[in-house]
Motif scaffolding. Structure first.
Motif, short mmCIF file in Angstrom:
data_model
loop_
_atom_site.label_atom_id
_atom_site.label_comp_id
_atom_site.label_asym_id
_atom_site.label_seq_id
_atom_site.Cartn_x
_atom_site.Cartn_y
_atom_site.Cartn_z
N ASP A 127 0.82 -0.90 -0.18
CA ASP A 127 0.46 -0.10 0.15
C ASP A 127 0.99 0.97 -0.17
N THR A 128 0.29 2.18 -0.58
CA THR A 128 0.87 3.29 -0.90
C THR A 128 0.27 4.72 -0.61
N GLU A 129 0.60 5.79 0.24
CA GLU A 129 -0.49 7.01 -0.21
C GLU A 129 -0.68 6.95 -1.61
N THR A 130 -1.94 7.10 -1.44
CA THR A 130 -2.51 7.38 -3.24
C THR A 130 -2.02 9.13 -3.45
N ASP A 131 -1.66 9.36 -4.65
CA ASP A 131 -0.77 9.95 -5.77
C ASP A 131 -0.12 10.76 -4.52
N SER A 132 0.84 9.79 -4.39
CA SER A 132 2.64 10.06 -4.10
C SER A 132 3.02 9.32 -5.50
N PRO A 133 4.17 10.69 -5.16
CA PRO A 133 5.36 10.15 -6.76
C PRO A 133 5.26 8.42 -6.19
N ALA A 134 5.40 7.15 -5.00
CA ALA A 134 5.74 5.98 -5.33
C ALA A 134 4.69 5.73 -6.45
N GLU A 135 3.47 5.23 -6.07
CA GLU A 135 2.04 5.14 -7.64
C GLU A 135 3.05 5.57 -8.35
N ASN A 136 3.91 6.37 -9.05
CA ASN A 136 3.84 6.41 -10.37
C ASN A 136 5.26 4.87 -10.99
N LEU A 137 6.14 5.03 -9.65
CA LEU A 137 6.90 3.78 -9.92
C LEU A 137 5.97 2.66 -9.35
N TYR A 138 5.40 2.15 -8.96
CA TYR A 138 4.67 1.12 -9.25
C TYR A 138 4.04 0.85 -10.53
N ARG A 139 2.75 1.70 -10.11
CA ARG A 139 2.61 1.02 -11.87
C ARG A 139 3.32 1.17 -13.22
N GLY A 140 4.94 1.82 -13.14
CA GLY A 140 5.48 1.74 -14.42
C GLY A 140 6.66 0.45 -13.88
N ALA A 141 6.56 -0.42 -12.97
CA ALA A 141 7.15 -1.54 -12.51
C ALA A 141 5.87 -2.50 -13.12
N GLY A 142 4.70 -1.88 -13.15
CA GLY A 142 3.65 -3.11 -14.05
C GLY A 142 3.23 -3.56 -12.22
N TRP A 143 3.10 -3.34 -11.51
CA TRP A 143 2.42 -2.84 -10.05
C TRP A 143 0.59 -2.91 -11.11
N THR A 144 -0.05 -3.85 -10.23
CA THR A 144 -1.87 -3.45 -10.29
C THR A 144 -2.39 -2.77 -9.60
N ARG A 145 -3.39 -1.42 -9.94
CA ARG A 145 -3.60 -0.77 -8.23
C ARG A 145 -5.29 -1.19 -7.94
N VAL A 146 -5.25 -2.46 -7.13
CA VAL A 146 -6.61 -3.13 -7.01
C VAL A 146 -7.84 -1.68 -6.36
N GLY A 147 -7.33 -0.75 -6.07
CA GLY A 147 -8.72 0.50 -4.96
C GLY A 147 -7.60 1.49 -4.56
N VAL A 148 -8.52 2.19 -3.68
CA VAL A 148 -7.89 3.00 -2.57
C VAL A 148 -9.35 3.36 -1.30
N ILE A 149 -8.54 3.42 -0.04
CA ILE A 149 -8.82 3.31 1.40
C ILE A 149 -8.67 4.78 1.12
N PRO A 150 -9.79 5.46 1.55
CA PRO A 150 -9.77 6.72 1.97
C PRO A 150 -9.51 6.54 3.71
N ASP A 151 -8.73 7.58 3.51
CA ASP A 151 -8.64 8.58 5.31
C ASP A 151 -7.65 7.35 5.66
N TYR A 152 -7.00 7.11 5.16
CA TYR A 152 -6.19 5.75 5.59
C TYR A 152 -5.40 5.52 7.13
N ALA A 153 -4.40 6.39 6.29
CA ALA A 153 -3.11 6.76 7.14
C ALA A 153 -2.93 8.21 7.71
N ALA A 154 -2.52 9.17 8.58
CA ALA A 154 -1.95 9.98 8.42
C ALA A 154 -0.51 10.03 7.52
N SER A 155 -0.88 11.28 6.86
CA SER A 155 0.53 11.92 6.30
C SER A 155 1.62 12.39 7.80
N PRO A 156 2.79 12.39 7.21
CA PRO A 156 3.56 12.95 8.43
C PRO A 156 3.25 14.90 8.96
#
Length: 177
Positions: A127-156
């Motif tokens: 899992d990774t923060e939605t709309d974070s730069p990490a999402e581009n890394l995972y998508r580019g490496a062939g990972w599949t996003r299956v969903g989004v959970i709102p209000d999952y964790a507090a940011s720093p």
């Protein structure tokens, strides 16, 4: 740059350097489970606590070093239940802010994927923060996003943020992306 897997003794010996990376990652706004400002002593203690899981094989930790300095890390968390030994969770992929943009995140991700496959793992998830730069890394490496959970964790900064869930098949039986 050298990337190596650490044993439990090496995690303990590197805890201070890993803590520096963790505090930099949190200070940079990445949501890796901690609030800012991240105390160096707390970060060191957190890494030292990981050594026991490394010793039992429930956690595998890799570090990237530029000379003597830790500039990146990635870990795999292995379940302890018999019905889930085919999968692992990718956790704590971090790259120091001044080492980003050079392909290190992708290299660490690839190393973890290959190690998982070599260990007989066929399914990775994260899992990774939605709309974070990490999402581009995972998508580019062939990972599949299956969903989004709102209000999952507090940011720093303490704001509740959504998280995106991803998976990837690895190994000989990996499905084409």
């Amino acid at each position: 740059m050298i990337v190596a897997r650490l044993d439990d003794h090496q995690v303990l010996a590197s805890a201070g350097e890993l803590a520096d990376l963790l505090t930099d990652t949190v200070a940079g706004g990445a949501s890796v489970g901690f609030l800012a400002p991240m105390d160096a002593a707390d970060a060191t203690a957190w890494w030292k606590e990981r050594a026991a899981a490394v010793a039992t094989g429930q956690l595998a930790v890799w570090v990237a070093r530029d000379g003597d300095r830790v500039v990146g890390t990635v870990s795999l968390s292995f379940p302890d239940k018999p019905n889930s030994r085919h999968r692992a969770e990718l956790v704590k992929l971090m790259v120091h802010r001044d080492a980003r943009g050079q392909g290190l995140g992708r290299r660490l991700l690839t190393i973890a994927e290959e190690a998982a496959a070599a260990a007989g793992v066929t399914l990775l998830h994260l899992d990774t923060e939605t709309d974070s730069p990490a999402e581009n890394l995972y998508r580019g490496a062939g990972w599949t996003r299956v969903g989004v959970i709102p209000d999952y964790a507090a940011s720093p900064a303490g704001e509740l943020r959504p998280t995106s869930l991803y998976y990837k098949h690895v190994g000989a039986d990996a499905l084409p992306a």
